[in-house]
Design an enzyme around this catalytic site. Structure first.
Site, short mmCIF file in Angstrom:
data_model
loop_
_atom_site.label_atom_id
_atom_site.label_comp_id
_atom_site.label_asym_id
_atom_site.label_seq_id
_atom_site.Cartn_x
_atom_site.Cartn_y
_atom_site.Cartn_z
CG ASN A 42 -0.41 -0.25 2.50
OD1 ASN A 42 0.09 -1.09 2.75
ND2 ASN A 42 -1.11 -0.09 3.39
CB CYS B 135 -5.28 -1.12 -1.88
SG CYS B 135 -6.47 -0.61 -1.04
CE1 TYR C 263 -4.17 11.63 5.75
CE2 TYR C 263 -6.45 11.16 7.05
CZ TYR C 263 -4.86 11.57 7.09
OH TYR C 263 -4.31 12.81 8.27
CG ASN D 267 -0.97 11.47 -1.39
OD1 ASN D 267 -1.31 12.18 -1.25
ND2 ASN D 267 -0.22 10.71 -2.49
CB ALA D 268 -0.39 14.15 2.38
CB CYS E 10 -8.43 -5.01 -3.20
SG CYS E 10 -7.75 -3.50 -3.43
CD GLU F 206 -5.31 -6.00 -1.78
OE1 GLU F 206 -4.67 -4.81 -1.21
OE2 GLU F 206 -6.23 -6.61 -0.51
N1 THU Z 1 -5.50 -1.56 2.35
C1 THU Z 1 -4.43 -2.63 1.64
O1 THU Z 1 -3.88 -2.08 1.15
N2 THU Z 1 -5.38 -3.54 1.00
C2 THU Z 1 -6.43 -4.09 1.41
O2 THU Z 1 -7.43 -4.48 1.07
C3 THU Z 1 -6.95 -3.26 3.05
C4 THU Z 1 -6.16 -1.85 3.16
C5 THU Z 1 -4.15 -0.25 2.89
C6 THU Z 1 -5.46 0.66 2.19
C7 THU Z 1 -4.86 1.72 3.95
O3 THU Z 1 -3.22 2.00 2.88
C8 THU Z 1 -4.58 0.98 5.22
O4 THU Z 1 -4.76 -0.53 4.56
C9 THU Z 1 -5.40 1.49 6.15
O5 THU Z 1 -7.13 1.01 5.39
#
Ligand code: THU
Length: 130
Positions: free
Chosen positions: A41, A52, A47, A44-45, A88, A54
């Site tokens: 993941n 993610c 938000y 970014n500032a 995702c 994935e």
């Molecule tokens: N996040 C992922 O990278 N994959 C997911 O399927 C769940 C959430 C990340 C997004 C964000 O950077 C952090 O987890 C908190 O939500």
């Protein structure tokens, strides 16, 4: 068979850029040709501009010319299962079928394996547009 993906997802988690949520996530997927792609993941500032793990792994797969995912591992912390978020699940659906194995991991290893069909039943996908 999934052990390499579990190891790579945990390694990718350690590369995450997650200074705002402090919730690093890693993902590693196997494409149909056997190649493996991982991602983390990237927050970014501003938000909503973050994305993610994935999504990063899928982008790497597409750049390599692959369009089918046969297996994926996702690694995140916390006591609960770090299953793919709703967005995702739909992104995975674009490149996989209901029987896609999703290995949900914590920093210590595999916690549970589920299928995409379990997480996104009766999904809308590319076939709907054909
Ligand atoms: N996040 C992922 O990278 N994959 C997911 O399927 C769940 C959430 C990340 C997004 C964000 O950077 C952090 O987890 C908190 O939500």
């Amino acid at each position: 068979m999934a052990e390499d993906l579990v190891t790579l997802a945990i390694a990718a988690m350690q590369r995450a850029y997650a200074p705002y949520s402090n919730f690093p996530v890693g993902a590693a997927l196997r494409a149909q040709n056997g190649a493996v792609f991982s991602g983390c993941n990237v927050e970014n500032a501003a938000y909503p501009q973050g994305w993610c793990a994935e999504t990063s792994a899928i982008a790497a797969m597409i750049m390599a010319g692959e369009t089918r995912i046969v297996e994926i591992a996702v690694a995140g912390g916390g006591a609960g299962l770090c299953t793919p978020c709703g967005g995702c699940r739909q992104r995975l659906r674009e490149f996989a079928s209901d029987d896609l194995l999703i290995h949900v991991c914590g920093p210590e290893g595999l916690r549970r394996t589920v299928t995409l069909g379990e997480l996104l039943p009766l999904s809308f996908g590319p076939d709907n547009l054909r």
